[in-house]
Design a protein around this motif. Structure first.
Motif, PDB file in Angstrom:
ATOM      1  N   SER A 146      28.457  -5.643  -1.418  1.00 35.39           N
ATOM      2  CA  SER A 146      28.981  -6.951  -1.822  1.00 35.39           C
ATOM      3  C   SER A 146      28.903  -7.198  -3.326  1.00 35.39           C
ATOM      4  CB  SER A 146      28.274  -8.072  -1.054  1.00 35.39           C
ATOM      5  OG  SER A 146      26.875  -8.029  -1.275  1.00 35.39           O
ATOM      6  N   ALA A 147      27.804  -6.808  -3.960  1.00 35.83           N
ATOM      7  CA  ALA A 147      27.670  -7.033  -5.402  1.00 35.83           C
ATOM      8  C   ALA A 147      28.704  -6.213  -6.167  1.00 35.83           C
ATOM      9  CB  ALA A 147      26.257  -6.674  -5.867  1.00 35.83           C
ATOM     10  N   TYR A 148      28.860  -4.962  -5.784  1.00 37.51           N
ATOM     11  CA  TYR A 148      29.837  -4.077  -6.432  1.00 37.51           C
ATOM     12  C   TYR A 148      31.257  -4.585  -6.207  1.00 37.51           C
ATOM     13  CZ  TYR A 148      32.179   0.344  -7.661  1.00 37.51           C
ATOM     14  OH  TYR A 148      32.981   1.308  -8.219  1.00 37.51           O
ATOM     15  N   ALA A 149      31.556  -5.011  -4.977  1.00 40.51           N
ATOM     16  CA  ALA A 149      32.883  -5.538  -4.667  1.00 40.51           C
ATOM     17  C   ALA A 149      33.184  -6.793  -5.477  1.00 40.51           C
ATOM     18  CB  ALA A 149      32.993  -5.835  -3.166  1.00 40.51           C
ATOM     19  N   ALA A 150      32.186  -7.658  -5.613  1.00 40.04           N
ATOM     20  CA  ALA A 150      32.373  -8.882  -6.394  1.00 40.04           C
ATOM     21  C   ALA A 150      32.645  -8.549  -7.858  1.00 40.04           C
ATOM     22  CB  ALA A 150      31.130  -9.769  -6.276  1.00 40.04           C
ATOM     23  N   ALA A 151      31.899  -7.584  -8.390  1.00 37.21           N
ATOM     24  CA  ALA A 151      32.077  -7.202  -9.792  1.00 37.21           C
ATOM     25  C   ALA A 151      33.454  -6.612 -10.027  1.00 37.21           C
ATOM     26  CB  ALA A 151      30.993  -6.208 -10.196  1.00 37.21           C
ATOM     27  N   LYS A 152      33.901  -5.717  -9.156  1.00 40.67           N
ATOM     28  CA  LYS A 152      35.193  -5.063  -9.346  1.00 40.67           C
ATOM     29  C   LYS A 152      36.354  -6.028  -9.106  1.00 40.67           C
ATOM     30  CE  LYS A 152      33.869  -0.996 -10.650  1.00 40.67           C
ATOM     31  NZ  LYS A 152      34.141  -0.530 -12.020  1.00 40.67           N
ATOM     32  N   SER A 153      36.186  -6.965  -8.180  1.00 45.13           N
ATOM     33  CA  SER A 153      37.190  -8.014  -8.011  1.00 45.13           C
ATOM     34  C   SER A 153      37.299  -8.832  -9.287  1.00 45.13           C
ATOM     35  CB  SER A 153      36.800  -8.916  -6.833  1.00 45.13           C
ATOM     36  OG  SER A 153      37.712  -9.983  -6.697  1.00 45.13           O
ATOM     37  N   GLY A 154      36.163  -9.104  -9.900  1.00 44.50           N
ATOM     38  CA  GLY A 154      36.150  -9.826 -11.168  1.00 44.50           C
ATOM     39  C   GLY A 154      36.865  -9.063 -12.264  1.00 44.50           C
ATOM     40  N   VAL A 155      36.670  -7.743 -12.327  1.00 41.48           N
ATOM     41  CA  VAL A 155      37.352  -6.919 -13.329  1.00 41.48           C
ATOM     42  C   VAL A 155      38.864  -7.007 -13.151  1.00 41.48           C
ATOM     43  CG1 VAL A 155      37.770  -4.543 -14.097  1.00 41.48           C
ATOM     44  CG2 VAL A 155      35.430  -5.320 -13.669  1.00 41.48           C
ATOM     45  N   ILE A 156      39.319  -6.991 -11.911  1.00 46.87           N
ATOM     46  CA  ILE A 156      40.765  -7.061 -11.643  1.00 46.87           C
ATOM     47  C   ILE A 156      41.340  -8.382 -12.140  1.00 46.87           C
ATOM     48  CG2 ILE A 156      42.507  -7.184  -9.811  1.00 46.87           C
ATOM     49  CD1 ILE A 156      40.617  -5.245  -8.210  1.00 46.87           C
ATOM     50  N   ASN A 157      40.716  -9.477 -11.759  1.00 48.99           N
ATOM     51  CA  ASN A 157      41.258 -10.783 -12.134  1.00 48.99           C
ATOM     52  C   ASN A 157      41.071 -11.083 -13.625  1.00 48.99           C
ATOM     53  OD1 ASN A 157      42.292 -12.318  -9.613  1.00 48.99           O
ATOM     54  ND2 ASN A 157      40.447 -11.279  -8.921  1.00 48.99           N
ATOM     55  N   PHE A 158      39.973 -10.625 -14.194  1.00 51.73           N
ATOM     56  CA  PHE A 158      39.765 -10.739 -15.637  1.00 51.73           C
ATOM     57  C   PHE A 158      40.870  -9.993 -16.380  1.00 51.73           C
ATOM     58  CE2 PHE A 158      37.948  -8.573 -19.406  1.00 51.73           C
ATOM     59  CZ  PHE A 158      37.717  -9.679 -20.214  1.00 51.73           C
ATOM     60  N   SER A 159      41.182  -8.794 -15.937  1.00 52.02           N
ATOM     61  CA  SER A 159      42.223  -7.992 -16.579  1.00 52.02           C
ATOM     62  C   SER A 159      43.583  -8.669 -16.480  1.00 52.02           C
ATOM     63  CB  SER A 159      42.284  -6.599 -15.942  1.00 52.02           C
ATOM     64  OG  SER A 159      41.050  -5.922 -16.062  1.00 52.02           O
ATOM     65  N   ASN A 160      43.878  -9.220 -15.313  1.00 54.02           N
ATOM     66  CA  ASN A 160      45.146  -9.935 -15.139  1.00 54.02           C
ATOM     67  C   ASN A 160      45.255 -11.106 -16.110  1.00 54.02           C
ATOM     68  OD1 ASN A 160      45.620  -8.176 -13.036  1.00 54.02           O
ATOM     69  ND2 ASN A 160      45.176  -9.660 -11.420  1.00 54.02           N
ATOM     70  N   ALA A 161      44.148 -11.822 -16.278  1.00 52.59           N
ATOM     71  CA  ALA A 161      44.153 -12.995 -17.155  1.00 52.59           C
ATOM     72  C   ALA A 161      44.357 -12.603 -18.618  1.00 52.59           C
ATOM     73  CB  ALA A 161      42.846 -13.777 -16.991  1.00 52.59           C
ATOM     74  N   ILE A 162      43.614 -11.592 -19.085  1.00 52.89           N
ATOM     75  CA  ILE A 162      43.742 -11.248 -20.501  1.00 52.89           C
ATOM     76  C   ILE A 162      45.048 -10.523 -20.799  1.00 52.89           C
ATOM     77  CG2 ILE A 162      41.252 -11.249 -20.871  1.00 52.89           C
ATOM     78  CD1 ILE A 162      41.369  -8.174 -21.026  1.00 52.89           C
ATOM     79  N   ALA A 163      45.674  -9.933 -19.775  1.00 55.72           N
ATOM     80  CA  ALA A 163      46.990  -9.321 -19.985  1.00 55.72           C
ATOM     81  C   ALA A 163      47.978 -10.366 -20.486  1.00 55.72           C
ATOM     82  CB  ALA A 163      47.501  -8.683 -18.695  1.00 55.72           C
ATOM     83  N   GLU A 164      47.900 -11.571 -19.939  1.00 49.01           N
ATOM     84  CA  GLU A 164      48.764 -12.665 -20.391  1.00 49.01           C
ATOM     85  C   GLU A 164      48.292 -13.190 -21.751  1.00 49.01           C
ATOM     86  OE1 GLU A 164      51.565 -13.934 -18.974  1.00 49.01           O
ATOM     87  OE2 GLU A 164      51.404 -12.222 -17.612  1.00 49.01           O
ATOM     88  N   GLU A 165      46.984 -13.326 -21.900  1.00 50.73           N
ATOM     89  CA  GLU A 165      46.424 -13.928 -23.108  1.00 50.73           C
ATOM     90  C   GLU A 165      46.670 -13.086 -24.365  1.00 50.73           C
ATOM     91  OE1 GLU A 165      41.989 -15.299 -24.691  1.00 50.73           O
ATOM     92  OE2 GLU A 165      42.367 -15.081 -22.542  1.00 50.73           O
ATOM     93  N   LEU A 166      46.668 -11.761 -24.210  1.00 43.66           N
ATOM     94  CA  LEU A 166      46.740 -10.883 -25.380  1.00 43.66           C
ATOM     95  C   LEU A 166      48.159 -10.435 -25.729  1.00 43.66           C
ATOM     96  CD1 LEU A 166      43.562  -8.666 -24.802  1.00 43.66           C
ATOM     97  CD2 LEU A 166      43.787 -10.828 -26.053  1.00 43.66           C
ATOM     98  N   LYS A 167      49.148 -10.994 -25.052  1.00 41.86           N
ATOM     99  CA  LYS A 167      50.534 -10.621 -25.355  1.00 41.86           C
ATOM    100  C   LYS A 167      50.900 -10.888 -26.806  1.00 41.86           C
ATOM    101  CE  LYS A 167      52.761 -10.906 -20.814  1.00 41.86           C
ATOM    102  NZ  LYS A 167      53.727 -11.658 -19.963  1.00 41.86           N
ATOM    103  N   ASP A 168      50.414 -11.994 -27.344  1.00 43.05           N
ATOM    104  CA  ASP A 168      50.750 -12.352 -28.733  1.00 43.05           C
ATOM    105  C   ASP A 168      50.220 -11.331 -29.735  1.00 43.05           C
ATOM    106  OD1 ASP A 168      52.041 -14.589 -27.835  1.00 43.05           O
ATOM    107  OD2 ASP A 168      50.409 -15.979 -28.317  1.00 43.05           O
ATOM    108  N   TYR A 169      49.204 -10.577 -29.338  1.00 44.38           N
ATOM    109  CA  TYR A 169      48.640  -9.541 -30.207  1.00 44.38           C
ATOM    110  C   TYR A 169      49.254  -8.163 -29.939  1.00 44.38           C
ATOM    111  CZ  TYR A 169      44.932 -13.000 -31.060  1.00 44.38           C
ATOM    112  OH  TYR A 169      44.219 -14.135 -31.399  1.00 44.38           O
TER     113      TYR A 169
END
Length: 230
Positions: A146-169
């Protein structure tokens, strides 16, 4: 990739090591980064040309800051970051201690945040690529992990979020979700599994390398599943 400067975390074994080797073979200067990169026999054997090894604890903000400050002084900027560092100590929900939970999230998720943040500071002027290695454990149920799954789920959604945020760069963000792969981390998760019966780290590293191509940009900001069927 000739002349590119690439940081690879978790580069002393598994997917990180194979990615660093392949990027180096393609002409990049690779910074092999892990907690023991400078002393790693595998890194010493693999490294050549202009590539270097640097110790890095991704879960420690002080270590991450010092690492990227050193990189800035040496290279001014970088072209890419590949996050492969990981940790797991699988236990059931009722047996997972707070210490285990915090360590798992700190290395897998907080470490990804810290390295992405400080790598972006070096890439935001000229653009670049961030490739985060998550796991299918972040997409499907993993009882006992569960801890590993939670962390990796977080990596996926974090990556999705910054993909949009860093477009300007002009920074492209990819997140790769490998299935069963014969890495030291997998050996902890499934100690009785035959490593020859599952996907090899080189196969995942090939997909990481594909992300450096122009054609791969249609896959940016979404989970890229990497699985072999046996």
């Amino acid at each position: 990739m000739e002349g590119k400067i690439i940081v690879v975390t978790g580069a002393s074994s598994g997917i990180g090591l194979q990615t660093a080797i392949k990027a180096q073979e393609a002409g990049a200067t690779v910074i092999f980064a892990s907690r023991n990169a400078k002393d790693s026999k595998a890194v010493k054997t693999a490294i050549h040309g202009s590539s270097i090894a640097k110790n890095l604890d991704v879960g420690c903000e002080k270590s991450v800051k010092e690492f990227f400050n050193d990189i800035k002084e040496t290279y001014t900027s970088i072209d890419a970051l590949v996050n492969c560092a990981g940790f797991v100590n699988p236990e059931s929900l009722l047996n997972t201690s707070l210490e285990n939970w915090n360590t798992t999230l700190n290395i897998n998720l907080t470490g990804t945040f810290l390295t992405c943040k400080h790598a972006t500071l070096l890439m935001k002027r000229n653009g670049g690529k961030i490739i985060n290695v998550a796991s299918t454990a972040g997409l499907t149920p993993r009882p006992g992990w569960s801890a590993y799954a939670a962390a990796k789920s977080g990596v996926i959604n974090f990556s999705n979020a910054i993909a949009e945020e860093l477009k300007d760069y002009r920074i492209k963000v990819f997140v790769i979700c490998p299935g069963r792969t014969a890495t030291p981390l997998r050996k902890i998760l499934a100690p009785n599994e035959d490593p020859n019966s599952i996907m090899q780290p080189e196969a995942v590293a090939d997909v990481v390398m594909m992300c450096f191509t122009k054609q791969a940009e249609v896959l940016e900001g979404q989970p890229i599943l990497v699985r072999e069927r046996f």
